[in-house]
Design an enzyme around this catalytic site. Structure first.
Site, PDB file in Angstrom:
ATOM      1  N   CYS A   1       0.847  -1.196   0.000  1.00 50.53           N
ATOM      2  CA  CYS A   1       0.000   0.000   0.000  1.00 50.53           C
ATOM      3  C   CYS A   1       0.880   1.243   0.000  1.00 50.53           C
ATOM      4  CB  CYS A   1      -0.912   0.010   1.231  1.00 50.53           C
ATOM      5  SG  CYS A   1      -2.126   1.362   1.209  1.00 50.53           S
TER       6      CYS A   1
ATOM      7  N   CYS B   1      -1.263   0.563  10.474  1.00 50.94           N
ATOM      8  CA  CYS B   1      -1.545  -0.565   9.584  1.00 50.94           C
ATOM      9  C   CYS B   1      -0.260  -1.272   9.166  1.00 50.94           C
ATOM     10  CB  CYS B   1      -2.302  -0.069   8.353  1.00 50.94           C
ATOM     11  SG  CYS B   1      -2.736  -1.372   7.186  1.00 50.94           S
TER      12      CYS B   1
ATOM     13  N   CYS C   1      -7.977  -6.825  11.420  1.00 46.69           N
ATOM     14  CA  CYS C   1      -7.916  -5.545  10.720  1.00 46.69           C
ATOM     15  C   CYS C   1      -6.584  -4.844  10.994  1.00 46.69           C
ATOM     16  CB  CYS C   1      -9.075  -4.664  11.186  1.00 46.69           C
ATOM     17  SG  CYS C   1      -9.128  -3.059  10.381  1.00 46.69           S
TER      18      CYS C   1
END
Length: 372
Positions: A122, A129, A350
């Site tokens: 990403c 994250c 997550c």
């Protein structure tokens, strides 16, 4: 050497796995066949999990031989499968010789959700994250995105006449889906096509950190459910946690969310994702700011306890902090849920997806442009 030659031959053929109905019909017209063949092929590939043309028995032998020469249904290799104590399953899929992505199936009592990836790594580098820490290599192609659904169906033993195990698909895996609309949108159309997986548009959700131009495109071209990774109620804090906010700050982002719900059916809303990080964004004043920010936006707030990963300085908010935060939001008239952590024992929760990424880019804001 033989494997390299085989891969080279595959790439010369037209890949049918990632074609939506419109593209598939155009392909068959181009090769001199009737457009209805598109529906037949899509059913074989997506509903029956068939990738070999010889097994597509309602096609003539001549057509099967023709397709074998010019087309292929290419699927990725499962590198690893991990099963959590709570039933969550994570697959590591090899998409090329240097990179792999992760896909997660989350079983629940009344539904099963598949979390799929849209990029190898990403580019956004959100601070909470694990995916962002891996760097960024490239966008996934149509077939590499929809292949995650294809592989999961096969691995779960799903057949057309059996009860569907995957009832919902969320683009919440590795990557930012709206920086790759060129390939994300066709994959989403396949998910909703009755000749493929037949999911309703309310059961396909695209999550974004806030790529505003592409949010407007969702409503115009796709009309699926939308989730916004907000994680902060003001610009200074969001600039730190979600760096794309510097390009699309809240005063630009929020109007795009109102445009998304405007003129839709009465139940249309935005899911607001908010990760709860200890002593960072979980104070009562943050909750009060969030109430004021969301205002009259039809939305559901999903509070997500932070899931730790190696080399992070962040910690999960305490249960008491999450409870206080939720109370403030509910008193402010918001619909709030607290996401139950699933699959954290296999790093499938997550924010924990990492895969295998050969980083190829220095992530700066000027590189953040959605791929049309």
């Amino acid at each position: 050497m033989q494997n390299q030659l085989f891969e080279s031959e595959l790439h010369k053929k037209t890949d049918l796995l990632g074609m939506d109905r419109q593209a598939m019909e155009a392909f068959f017209k181009e090769i001199g066949e009737k457009p209805f063949r598109a529906g037949q092929i899509m059913k074989w590939i997506h509903q029956f999990g068939i990738s070999e043309f010889d097994e597509m028995t309602n096609l003539s032998k001549a057509l099967r031989e023709k397709l074998k020469k010019i087309a292929v249904v290419r699927t990725p290799k499962i590198v690893a499968e991990q099963v959590s104590e709570d039933g969550t399953i994570k697959w590591l899929l090899e998409v090329d010789n240097s990179n792999s992505v992760e896909t997660v199936f989350i079983p629940e009592k009344n539904r099963g959700t598949l979390c799929i990836s849209s990029q190898v790594g990403c580019a956004l580098d959100c601070k909470f994250c694990a995916t962002g820490k891996q760097g960024f290599n490239r966008n996934l192609e149509n077939w590499e995105i929809i292949a995650q659904m294809w592989v999961a169906n096969k691995a779960l033993g799903c057949l057309p006449k059996e009860e569907r195990r995957i009832s919902n698909v969320v683009f919440m895996g590795m990557g930012e889906p709206l920086l790759n609309v060129k390939h994300t949108f066709p994959a989403a159309r396949i998910l909703m096509d009755d000749f493929a997986y037949g999911l309703s548009k309310r059961r396909v959700t695209i999550s974004t950190a806030g790529v505003v131009p592409a949010i407007d495109m969702i409503k115009a071209e796709l009309d699926v459910s939308l989730a916004i990774s907000l994680h902060a109620p003001n610009n200074p804090l969001r600039d730190v946690l979600v760096p794309i906010n510097e390009k699309y700050p809240l005063e630009v982002l929020m109007p795009s969310l109102y445009r998304y719900v405007e003129g839709g059916h009465s139940k249309k809303h935005v899911t607001v994702e908010y990760v709860m990080i200890d002593h960072v964004n979980d104070r009562v004043e943050h909750a009060q700011e969030l109430v004021a920010l969301l205002g009259e936006l039809p939305c559901k707030v999903n509070l997500i306890p932070f899931n730790p990963f190696p080399d992070t300085d962040y910690k999960r908010s305490s249960n008491n902090a999450i409870h206080r935060f939720r109370e403030v939001l509910e008193k402010g008239g918001l619909n709030v849920t607290v996401r139950k952590t699933r699959g954290d024992d296999i790093d499938a929760a997550c924010g924990q997806l990492a895969g295998k990424v050969k980083d190829r880019t220095k992530r700066t804001l000027h590189k953040i442009e959605f791929n049309r």
